[in-house]
Design a protein around this motif. Sequence first.
Motif, PDB file in Angstrom:
ATOM      1  N   GLN A   1       0.800  -1.222   0.000  1.00  0.00           N
ATOM      2  CA  GLN A   1       0.000   0.000   0.000  1.00  0.00           C
ATOM      3  C   GLN A   1       0.831   1.269   0.000  1.00  0.00           C
ATOM      4  O   GLN A   1       0.391   2.294  -0.466  1.00  0.00           O
ATOM      5  CB  GLN A   1      -0.967  -0.027   1.185  1.00  0.00           C
TER       6      GLN A   1
ATOM      7  N   ARG B   1      12.490  -6.003   5.681  1.00  0.00           N
ATOM      8  CA  ARG B   1      12.791  -5.788   7.094  1.00  0.00           C
ATOM      9  C   ARG B   1      12.614  -7.098   7.855  1.00  0.00           C
ATOM     10  O   ARG B   1      12.052  -8.061   7.338  1.00  0.00           O
ATOM     11  CB  ARG B   1      11.889  -4.711   7.682  1.00  0.00           C
TER      12      ARG B   1
ATOM     13  N   VAL C   1       6.438   2.098  16.635  1.00  0.00           N
ATOM     14  CA  VAL C   1       6.555   0.669  16.867  1.00  0.00           C
ATOM     15  C   VAL C   1       7.541   0.033  15.908  1.00  0.00           C
ATOM     16  O   VAL C   1       8.221  -0.921  16.231  1.00  0.00           O
ATOM     17  CB  VAL C   1       5.166  -0.002  16.761  1.00  0.00           C
ATOM     18  N   GLU C   2       7.641   0.652  14.709  1.00  0.00           N
ATOM     19  CA  GLU C   2       8.631   0.187  13.739  1.00  0.00           C
ATOM     20  C   GLU C   2       9.994   0.022  14.375  1.00  0.00           C
ATOM     21  O   GLU C   2      10.715  -0.910  14.123  1.00  0.00           O
ATOM     22  CB  GLU C   2       8.807   1.245  12.664  1.00  0.00           C
TER      23      GLU C   2
ATOM     24  N   ASP D   1     -11.271  -1.509   6.230  1.00  0.00           N
ATOM     25  CA  ASP D   1     -11.285  -1.363   4.782  1.00  0.00           C
ATOM     26  C   ASP D   1     -11.684   0.037   4.347  1.00  0.00           C
ATOM     27  O   ASP D   1     -11.696   0.352   3.177  1.00  0.00           O
ATOM     28  CB  ASP D   1     -12.254  -2.368   4.157  1.00  0.00           C
TER      29      ASP D   1
ATOM     30  N   VAL E   1      -0.798  -4.948  19.371  1.00  0.00           N
ATOM     31  CA  VAL E   1      -1.274  -3.683  18.846  1.00  0.00           C
ATOM     32  C   VAL E   1      -2.717  -3.730  18.373  1.00  0.00           C
ATOM     33  O   VAL E   1      -3.365  -2.709  18.259  1.00  0.00           O
ATOM     34  CB  VAL E   1      -0.382  -3.208  17.692  1.00  0.00           C
ATOM     35  N   GLU E   2      -3.230  -4.913  18.122  1.00  0.00           N
ATOM     36  CA  GLU E   2      -4.605  -4.985  17.623  1.00  0.00           C
ATOM     37  C   GLU E   2      -5.598  -4.463  18.657  1.00  0.00           C
ATOM     38  O   GLU E   2      -6.678  -4.024  18.327  1.00  0.00           O
ATOM     39  CB  GLU E   2      -5.005  -6.422  17.284  1.00  0.00           C
TER      40      GLU E   2
ATOM     41  N   VAL F   1       2.947  -8.890  13.229  1.00  0.00           N
ATOM     42  CA  VAL F   1       2.827  -8.332  14.566  1.00  0.00           C
ATOM     43  C   VAL F   1       3.794  -7.160  14.674  1.00  0.00           C
ATOM     44  O   VAL F   1       4.900  -7.214  14.126  1.00  0.00           O
ATOM     45  CB  VAL F   1       3.177  -9.407  15.623  1.00  0.00           C
ATOM     46  N   GLY F   2       3.359  -6.108  15.352  1.00  0.00           N
ATOM     47  CA  GLY F   2       4.255  -4.966  15.561  1.00  0.00           C
ATOM     48  C   GLY F   2       4.452  -4.158  14.296  1.00  0.00           C
ATOM     49  O   GLY F   2       5.541  -3.671  14.016  1.00  0.00           O
TER      50      GLY F   2
ATOM     51  N   ASN G   1       2.401  -3.679  10.235  1.00  0.00           N
ATOM     52  CA  ASN G   1       2.077  -4.423   9.025  1.00  0.00           C
ATOM     53  C   ASN G   1       2.924  -3.861   7.884  1.00  0.00           C
ATOM     54  O   ASN G   1       2.806  -2.690   7.553  1.00  0.00           O
ATOM     55  CB  ASN G   1       0.569  -4.229   8.779  1.00  0.00           C
TER      56      ASN G   1
ATOM     57  N   PHE H   1       3.359  -5.672  22.055  1.00  0.00           N
ATOM     58  CA  PHE H   1       3.169  -6.103  20.685  1.00  0.00           C
ATOM     59  C   PHE H   1       1.706  -6.325  20.342  1.00  0.00           C
ATOM     60  O   PHE H   1       1.371  -6.543  19.203  1.00  0.00           O
ATOM     61  CB  PHE H   1       3.952  -7.394  20.431  1.00  0.00           C
TER      62      PHE H   1
ATOM     63  N   GLU I   1      -2.943   0.760   6.122  1.00  0.00           N
ATOM     64  CA  GLU I   1      -3.629  -0.088   7.074  1.00  0.00           C
ATOM     65  C   GLU I   1      -2.754  -0.463   8.259  1.00  0.00           C
ATOM     66  O   GLU I   1      -3.064  -1.379   8.985  1.00  0.00           O
ATOM     67  CB  GLU I   1      -4.106  -1.365   6.389  1.00  0.00           C
ATOM     68  N   VAL I   2      -1.652   0.237   8.387  1.00  0.00           N
ATOM     69  CA  VAL I   2      -0.753  -0.097   9.483  1.00  0.00           C
ATOM     70  C   VAL I   2      -1.520  -0.046  10.795  1.00  0.00           C
ATOM     71  O   VAL I   2      -2.387   0.788  10.995  1.00  0.00           O
ATOM     72  CB  VAL I   2       0.464   0.834   9.497  1.00  0.00           C
ATOM     73  N   THR I   3      -1.199  -0.973  11.654  1.00  0.00           N
ATOM     74  CA  THR I   3      -2.017  -1.113  12.847  1.00  0.00           C
ATOM     75  C   THR I   3      -1.382  -0.493  14.077  1.00  0.00           C
ATOM     76  O   THR I   3      -1.875  -0.644  15.161  1.00  0.00           O
ATOM     77  CB  THR I   3      -2.261  -2.600  13.138  1.00  0.00           C
TER      78      THR I   3
ATOM     79  N   GLY J   1       0.418  -3.558   4.285  1.00  0.00           N
ATOM     80  CA  GLY J   1      -0.996  -3.203   4.227  1.00  0.00           C
ATOM     81  C   GLY J   1      -1.930  -4.380   4.072  1.00  0.00           C
ATOM     82  O   GLY J   1      -3.124  -4.198   3.798  1.00  0.00           O
TER      83      GLY J   1
ATOM     84  N   PRO K   1      -7.173  -2.984  11.671  1.00  0.00           N
ATOM     85  CA  PRO K   1      -7.292  -2.718  10.243  1.00  0.00           C
ATOM     86  C   PRO K   1      -8.743  -2.548   9.826  1.00  0.00           C
ATOM     87  O   PRO K   1      -9.645  -3.136  10.393  1.00  0.00           O
ATOM     88  CB  PRO K   1      -6.692  -3.968   9.602  1.00  0.00           C
TER      89      PRO K   1
END
Lengths: 227, 930
Positions: free
Chosen positions: A107, A114, B820-821, B857, B848-849, A169-170, A172, B846, B813-815, A175, B855
């Motif tokens: 996306q 990574r 956190v990256e 749509d 994160v959800e 996890v941690g 996405n 971790f 859509e990153v959660t 996307g 996510p």
Amino acid sequence: MTARIGVVTFPGSLDDGDAARAVRIAGAEPVRLWHGEPELHGVDAVVLPGGFSYGDYLRCGAIARFAPVMEKVVDAAGAGMPVLGICNGFQILCEAHLLPGALTRNQHLHFRNRDQILRIEATGTAWTNAFQPGQEVLIPVKNGEGCYVADPATLDALEAEGRVVARYVGGNPNGSQRDIAAITNQAGNVVGIMPHPEHAVEALTGPSLDGIGFFTSVLKHLVGAPA
Amino acid sequence: MTTHPDPVREDPEAVPAQSQAAAVPSAAPARHAAVAEATDWADGTDTVPRAASTPEELQPYAELGLRDDEYDRIRQILGRRPTQSELAMYSIMWSEHCSYKSSKVHLRQFGEKAPPSDRLLAGIGENAGVVRISDELAVTFKVESHNHPSFVEPYQGAATGVGGIVRDILAMGARPVAVMDPLRFGAADHPDTARVLPGVVAGVGGYGNCLGLPNIGGEVVFDPCYQGNPLVNALCLGVLPVERLQKKDATGPGNVVVLMGAKTGRDGIGGVSVLASATFTEGSEKRRPSVQVGDPFMEKLLIEACLELYDAELVVGIQDLGGAGLTCALTETAASAGTGMRVWLERVPLREPSMEPHEILASESQERMLLVVAPEKLEAVLKTAEKWGVWATAIGEVTAPEPDGAPGRLRITWRDHLVVDVPPGSLVDDGPVYARPMREPADLILLQADRAETLPRPNDPDTLRETVLRMIASPNLCDKTWVTEQYDRYVLGNTVLAQPEDSGVIRIDERTGLGVALSVDGNGRYARLDPYQGAKLALAEAYRNVAVTGATPIAVTDCLNFGSPEDPGVMWQFAEAVRGLADGCAELGIPVTGGNVSFYNQTGAAAIHPTPVVGVLGVLDNVADRVASGFVPRPGGDHDQIFLLGETHVELSGSEWAWVTHQHLGGVPPQVDLAREKQLAGLLADAARVGHLSSAHDLSDGGLAQSLVESCLRHGVGARIAVPERFEGTSMPFVFLFSESAGRVLVSVPRGHEKAFTALCGEHGVPWELIGVTDPTGGALEVHGQFRIGLDELREAHTGTLPALFGGVQPFEVTAPAEVEDVVDVPTTDLDADSPTDSAVEPTGFAVESTGLAPTDEPATDDEQAVDGEQAESAPETTEQTPDRSAGRAVPPVRTERVESAETADPAPPVSSAGVEAPQQGDTEQPDER
């Protein structure tokens, strides 16, 4: 007897050597399969490796799906042979309709490489039975078109049937819907995974040894499977 | 795509050697008869007989970049005016890019001053240098520029730059195994950089990733001097069994000349003469048709096909087609063998059937190789090509030297008309050579007098703290993950180290662990201030970067990026840089094995800084012994001792600090002592082998502060540093942290190894100083008496810059928020380092959800999330010493919590508790003002 695991080389396959190495490290014998040959040489399982088969022209995996070897792979998968599609292999499995959904452009529109944490959600498959449910593993992800998409009904069905094999996890990386990193078919013998377990099999070159589990899983599966 | 070679047809008229050739239906060449007769202009072709009969016809040689005297020379060589095709060929082969006409007289030093080496199997003049690394194995490596095309069309320019250097490596008989990319752009915040950089990065990645080559390092440098002339250099490394080394010589009259790979199109015509050998002016964007278009898939097939041909010993000679296309490949292969060649040009498979002969000869279409094959092996060659789905076509044959013993002639026909009849050597070896006028730039004395050592420096802890954070966030020093994560570093499974490490390390032999380390470095600002020293400094840095991994440096490649050679000032810079590099290599005892010169990097009158980029290759007997740059976590609160090797002087001129803080460039660059670099490399190799080092990191741009921050952030391990006594007071702590003195390395040594290590330093004559300890649980970089900065704060400053400038990396859509990256970047070691209390924290971090950012749509929500993430990332830091940012944020990253709890539990014991209150030193001298 050592299990023999086929690794298909399409024109443009790149991680075929890595997949063969991972098979060897897991204790099986890698057998190289050629895209143009409709022949599986009696292997016990097949890995479709990462890369850019046929240059990813038209659409990722769309041409590879018609390779002569794929006829045999599709037949064998239908008969229960374990098949693992990694990255481009996942794309091919979707194009071949062995798995539902599709992999689309990330996306953020960039290729991204990574080290990624995944949570293994389904441990009943031929390729993940060595893991614990909910186990977190560290596996490199690297793709330009790894965004998993499917219609809501398909996604709901995948969830309901426990066919989401792994989730990001941690963060996405591409996307993907519902953070899906890997899925399986109804029988659990065909698995498509976007990240690259074959790149996490040696301490020297990978971020972890977590990838080995995918390959030892299939050995365990083959021992238990009826001949 | 399923490609197949052109159908191989029997041609009844042709001699046996051509029997397999893919003949054009209309052409049934009666081998020699037709040649002499076609004299007219009927089908628009300028033939040799016509040229002989129309000596007065005006030709557009000046437009093609040839000077009056050069044109006269061509007429003299041929004894007539050249045909249109010949003129095109001479204009490209005699261009600066191909002929090295301005640089040749200087480049000779690399050979003359080169130290003797029994490792060198092929050197300068070949497609790439080849160096033996064991009895059976050799490696080949070279760096090349693709600067001009990348400015005109960033993606394709950069992509084909990678493609071109990969074919050079392939032509030596090697399998390409890794690439690196030293890149230089204009100001980071300039709008055009936002056009050029993303395109270049995507092009390097797009081609290299698709080729299956790990990208293991490089540079990303910003400076306004590159605004109109970005530098896109690409390096490729290949490996080959010693006996598989290939030659380019077209030996053996009667052998078949085969063109393999992509079809020939109109792309890239005039690339070397129009683009690479001229200065940019207004309207340069119109030159886009001169840029080639790449197809990495074709190149991947070409690689596999070539390697199979080598292993089956099916080729006599091979040459890649790059700049100057078929012209260069035909003339170089013939000239190096002294043979002639007969070529039927209409047999070349074309993408566009309307192409004229001079266009076919000049086309720089990518992914093509020229093979010389014995007639009896032609069928096997064509079969291999077919297996891999690449075109292979016999287009000609090797002919004997002239009866009088002179080298053979290159004769090319086009549909029975002789369009080229030249001595190939005249294009390759007899090009013009200029000793161009040189003059030290008039402004240099003033520039050198304007020293950065006189600029106001930070002289209190608060300013110093702020300076550290500002410097590590500056475009040249910031984290480059935004760029490097667009490259595949894992493919082939032999990458032992890759960016951001000092060197890329590749395992070559899986059995023995034999491997190589590679680094490329350059510093245009140093070279601007003193090109001789600047070249040596680039060499020293690359050499040191290889040495810190524990590898032994053995060979050098260079890419010399300069302005117009017609400017005496630029020419002087070039001469000085070459002299510096040649002298430096002699002092270090390692040869230059090949490289590339790129002139005309200027827009209008403004040249780029002279920018010699130097690549050094080293050998590691066992890559398992390699040393990485990050401080390592230790369980149970244990820590390593941190030593600074080398001497720190007051050297700020040309530094990153002077530029970032004062936009200042002046003075003289740091001193370079290559004997010291050699001692340092010897020490590091020995220390690595016996396991004295847990980390080693080169000091260069940004000085000690930069290296400390990088070593801390690599695995999230803090450090406590004590400023040595002689650097105490006023601005001296700043000098300690930001001076860019060369010959320095930051190492960490595990407990129990200190004595042996310092003794080894003594043996090698390397000054050392114990400056602190690692602090795996402290979560901060502390410089005693000056400042303490949490790793989170450092990371945020260090990693935020490029995403903020070039954006677009957060998937919609990153959660989780961007931060956190950072946690994900270093998870292995972190998990390893977990203390029992930490592990309890981890799952929530971790999960994160559960944050409500699940996510969805719906695009609208997605966009909001993306914006949130960005804001969070760029939000100014308001709290400093004890970061407590979780309050204002939906999802605190786990690292933050961990750090905070650690801080509460262990409020950063002062350095003295670690037993380093009185810094010890080796034979380090007092710092001197230079």
